[in-house]
Write a protein that holds these residues in place. Structure first.
Motif, PDB file in Angstrom:
ATOM      1  N   MET A  16       0.868  -1.108   0.122  1.00 30.55           N
ATOM      2  CA  MET A  16       0.109  -0.063   0.052  1.00 30.55           C
ATOM      3  C   MET A  16       0.751   1.175  -0.184  1.00 30.55           C
ATOM      4  O   MET A  16       1.977   1.230   0.510  1.00 30.55           O
ATOM      5  N   PRO A  17       0.408   2.352  -0.693  1.00 35.74           N
ATOM      6  CA  PRO A  17       1.074   3.775  -0.551  1.00 35.74           C
ATOM      7  C   PRO A  17       1.397   3.949   1.001  1.00 35.74           C
ATOM      8  O   PRO A  17       0.481   3.921   1.667  1.00 35.74           O
ATOM      9  N   GLU A  18       2.575   4.685   1.189  1.00 40.08           N
ATOM     10  CA  GLU A  18       2.791   5.307   2.452  1.00 40.08           C
ATOM     11  C   GLU A  18       2.657   6.767   2.509  1.00 40.08           C
ATOM     12  O   GLU A  18       3.202   7.269   1.707  1.00 40.08           O
ATOM     13  N   THR A  19       2.193   7.130   3.507  1.00 42.82           N
ATOM     14  CA  THR A  19       2.112   8.456   3.746  1.00 42.82           C
ATOM     15  C   THR A  19       2.728   8.875   5.128  1.00 42.82           C
ATOM     16  O   THR A  19       2.803   8.445   5.877  1.00 42.82           O
ATOM     17  N   ALA A  20       3.670  10.091   4.765  1.00 38.16           N
ATOM     18  CA  ALA A  20       4.604  10.333   5.758  1.00 38.16           C
ATOM     19  C   ALA A  20       4.506  11.891   6.316  1.00 38.16           C
ATOM     20  O   ALA A  20       4.184  12.519   5.432  1.00 38.16           O
ATOM     21  N   ILE A  21       4.469  12.107   7.537  1.00 39.04           N
ATOM     22  CA  ILE A  21       4.774  13.400   8.055  1.00 39.04           C
ATOM     23  C   ILE A  21       6.224  13.894   8.391  1.00 39.04           C
ATOM     24  O   ILE A  21       6.786  13.137   9.353  1.00 39.04           O
ATOM     25  N   TRP A  22       6.406  14.982   8.115  1.00 40.80           N
ATOM     26  CA  TRP A  22       7.623  15.635   8.370  1.00 40.80           C
ATOM     27  C   TRP A  22       7.274  16.642   9.515  1.00 40.80           C
ATOM     28  O   TRP A  22       6.775  17.867   9.326  1.00 40.80           O
ATOM     29  N   TRP A  23       7.513  16.317  10.735  1.00 43.43           N
ATOM     30  CA  TRP A  23       7.267  17.411  11.879  1.00 43.43           C
ATOM     31  C   TRP A  23       8.444  18.285  11.846  1.00 43.43           C
ATOM     32  O   TRP A  23       9.578  17.869  12.322  1.00 43.43           O
ATOM     33  N   VAL A  24       8.516  19.299  11.409  1.00 37.40           N
ATOM     34  CA  VAL A  24       9.659  20.296  11.430  1.00 37.40           C
ATOM     35  C   VAL A  24       9.840  21.016  12.648  1.00 37.40           C
ATOM     36  O   VAL A  24       8.827  21.640  13.474  1.00 37.40           O
ATOM     37  N   ARG A  25      10.831  21.019  13.421  1.00 38.62           N
ATOM     38  CA  ARG A  25      11.335  21.329  14.607  1.00 38.62           C
ATOM     39  C   ARG A  25      12.318  22.597  14.334  1.00 38.62           C
ATOM     40  O   ARG A  25      12.172  23.680  13.634  1.00 38.62           O
ATOM     41  N   HIS A  26      13.438  22.271  14.874  1.00 35.99           N
ATOM     42  CA  HIS A  26      14.583  23.316  14.760  1.00 35.99           C
ATOM     43  C   HIS A  26      15.343  22.676  13.720  1.00 35.99           C
ATOM     44  O   HIS A  26      16.622  22.676  13.704  1.00 35.99           O
ATOM     45  N   VAL A  73      -4.746  12.843   7.659  1.00 41.02           N
ATOM     46  CA  VAL A  73      -4.104  12.010   6.537  1.00 41.02           C
ATOM     47  C   VAL A  73      -3.988  10.574   6.575  1.00 41.02           C
ATOM     48  O   VAL A  73      -3.391  10.016   5.778  1.00 41.02           O
ATOM     49  N   ASP A  74      -4.250  10.001   7.836  1.00 47.30           N
ATOM     50  CA  ASP A  74      -4.234   8.814   7.762  1.00 47.30           C
ATOM     51  C   ASP A  74      -2.697   8.111   7.826  1.00 47.30           C
ATOM     52  O   ASP A  74      -2.467   7.134   6.904  1.00 47.30           O
ATOM     53  N   ALA A  75      -1.729   9.075   8.390  1.00 51.02           N
ATOM     54  CA  ALA A  75      -0.446   8.772   8.261  1.00 51.02           C
ATOM     55  C   ALA A  75       0.127   7.495   8.566  1.00 51.02           C
ATOM     56  O   ALA A  75      -0.261   6.946   9.669  1.00 51.02           O
ATOM     57  N   ASP A  76       1.089   7.132   7.930  1.00 47.50           N
ATOM     58  CA  ASP A  76       1.966   5.580   8.487  1.00 47.50           C
ATOM     59  C   ASP A  76       2.882   6.014   9.172  1.00 47.50           C
ATOM     60  O   ASP A  76       3.416   5.154  10.048  1.00 47.50           O
ATOM     61  N   ARG A  77       3.587   7.082   8.913  1.00 47.58           N
ATOM     62  CA  ARG A  77       4.937   7.251   9.552  1.00 47.58           C
ATOM     63  C   ARG A  77       5.064   8.604   9.902  1.00 47.58           C
ATOM     64  O   ARG A  77       4.916   9.701   9.092  1.00 47.58           O
ATOM     65  N   LEU A  78       5.732   9.079  11.118  1.00 49.77           N
ATOM     66  CA  LEU A  78       5.996  10.373  11.542  1.00 49.77           C
ATOM     67  C   LEU A  78       7.726  10.497  11.767  1.00 49.77           C
ATOM     68  O   LEU A  78       8.160   9.787  12.504  1.00 49.77           O
TER      69      LEU A  78
END
Length: 491
Positions: free
Chosen positions: A1-11, A101-106
């Motif tokens: 299945m296609p994977e959706t990732a979140i990039w949590w931007v910090r510093h 977005v039903d993300a798979d990975r952060l």
């Protein structure tokens, strides 16, 4: 299945040399999110024993971060992506985006300071076990996995640490900016960047100051432009070691610290540019010294990773309990002295100039910081954490590890417990012999000879009348009457 990732931007507000972004971009869909945390603004508790409250972030750094977020959003949009911006508790906001977005990975940057660690833990708990969380160490020159010994075992003094690292470790190659996968189809509204007043009702846009040596504009674009200017256009790196203790002007030092602290510039990218400069122009002590200073920055990061909250305690990592610090909350005279120090009204011109520069611009040179810190901790005897917290408020380039590490060092509770008190008047004579820095920020002293501009309390009443500077009226009486060493202010 296609994977959706979140990039949590910090510093890590950049696209170049960003392992977090590179890893997140391996997914089929990618969404970047930045969250302005209310706990980073307004009046907040310092925490720990002998707690006190202070303003967490002042207008200079808040504005810089807003600009950096706006710049990153523009860069992502140029590449067909976007940056979601949220203002709220990161655990709540990040978890909401993950669900939307039903993300798979952060993917997120890993940081060492206790507040940063706690925020990461809260986000992990909020997103739950169904989402894989991967953190990446991206803000130091050397990766902790490449040190001769892990951070928990590193030397507590800089020189042995530096020698071991230089002998046995290598800086990893920079990471190319990746091609960005498309946004998730269900991506929420991007959101607006909060105003300064949204972040803290007491904040307003900082006024440009004609006295400032350099205006700090937030963002990767401005950070790269500053690096390009200092190394290649102004060609100042070749003399960095000789000029780095300067006090006035734009180019006596690199002034890259604000962009490093916000993650708009990668230290590895800077080191790579230094290497290219050495190949194409010159390699000397000055080119080495800039990398040497980046390693100092690493040292403080790894020390905080080793000691955690102890690094920010009154007794420091030394756990010294025999120092009788004055507490402004308990002693009216200490409160008055602290307020005078903050305002640049101590009557000690070299200190006052440094503090007025800080308040007006959000910046001080390293030399000015050391003297201002030493005066508060060692001459006034006020709890060093109060001064460090005030710097946290005001500095555009605030970094928890470097700021508190340097303050603890000066106060004798950090990585070297020896007496680190500065002789302020010797320093003034050595680094500002013609009083140009002092009179730049204290124009009321501009008509005085350098000796009196640095020590106006030594003027007689007749001399005060002659020069038109009356102590207690035109300029404050000194909080402490410092003794003048025999070898300074020679005519």
């Amino acid at each position: 299945m296609p994977e959706t990732a979140i990039w949590w931007v910090r510093h890590d507000l950049r696209l170049h040399d960003n392992p977090t972004l590179a890893a997140a971009s391996e997914a089929d869909h990618l969404l970047a999110v930045y969250c302005f945390d209310p706990a980073a603004y307004g009046n907040q508790p310092y925490g720990g024993s002998d707690d006190f409250t202070f303003q967490k972030t002042g207008s200079h750094r808040a504005q810089f971060h807003r600009e950096a977020v706006d710049d990153l959003r523009a860069s992502l949009r140029e590449r067909g992506s976007d940056l979601l911006v949220r203002h709220g508790d990161p655990a709540t906001e990040i978890a909401a985006v993950v669900d939307a977005v039903d993300a798979d990975r952060l993917h997120a940057q890993r940081l060492p300071a206790p507040e940063e660690v706690a925020t990461e833990g809260a986000v992990r708990e909020a997103v739950g076990d169904d989402v894989a969380v991967e953190t990446h160490w991206t803000h130091t020159l050397y990766h902790p996995d490449d040190l001769p010994s892990p951070p928990a075992e590193i030397q507590d003094t800089y020189t042995p640490f530096r020698k071991a690292v230089e002998a046995d470790s290598d800086v990893r190659p920079t990471v190319e900016t990746p091609s960005l996968p498309p946004l998730p189809e269900s991506a929420p509204e991007a959101g607006s960047i909060p105003t300064l007043a949204d972040l803290d009702s007491s904040l307003s846009p900082p006024e440009p100051d004609d006295h400032a040596g350099l205006g700090f504009e937030g963002g990767e674009t401005a950070g790269k432009a500053r690096l390009q200017h200092y190394l290649w256009e102004a060609d100042r790196l070749r003399e960095y070691k000789e000029t780095r203790n300067g006090l006035r002007g734009a180019d006596f030092s690199s002034k890259l610290s604000a962009w490093l602290a916000a993650g708009c510039l990668s230290p590895r990218h800077i080191a790579a540019e230094v290497g290219r400069y050495e190949t194409e122009r010159v390699a000397n002590d000055s080119t080495y010294w800039l990398v040497f200073e980046l390693l100092w920055r690493d040292f403080f990061q790894f020390q905080v990773a080793k000691y955690g909250g102890q690094y920010f305690a009154k007794g420091g990592l030394q756990e010294r309990d025999g120092l009788d610090w004055r507490d402004p909350d308990d002693e009216p005279a200490a409160n008055t002295a602290f307020d005078q120090w903050c305002a640049g009204e101590t009557g000690i011109p070299f200190v006052d100039a440094a503090m007025r520069e800080l308040n007006a611009t959000g910046y001080q040179s390293n030399r000015a910081r050391q003297n201002a810190a030493s005066f508060l901790a060692n001459d006034l005897g006020i709890d060093w954490r109060r001064g460090a917290a005030y710097f946290e408020t005001q500095l555009v380039d605030y970094d928890p590890c470097s700021n508190y590490g340097n303050w603890a060092y000066i106060a004798g509770v950090g990585n070297d417990s020896r007496d680190r008190a500065f002789n302020i008047l010797w320093q003034a004579d050595r680094y500002d012999p013609d009083a140009a820095y002092v009179t730049h920020w204290l124009p009321e002293l501009a008509g005085l000879p350098a000796r009196y501009a640095h020590a106006p309390w030594t003027m007689s009443d007749a001399e005060q009348s002659e020069y038109g500077v009356e102590l207690g009226s035109d300029y404050p009486e000194p909080t402490v009457r410092l003794e003048i060493p025999d070898d300074v202010f020679d005519e």
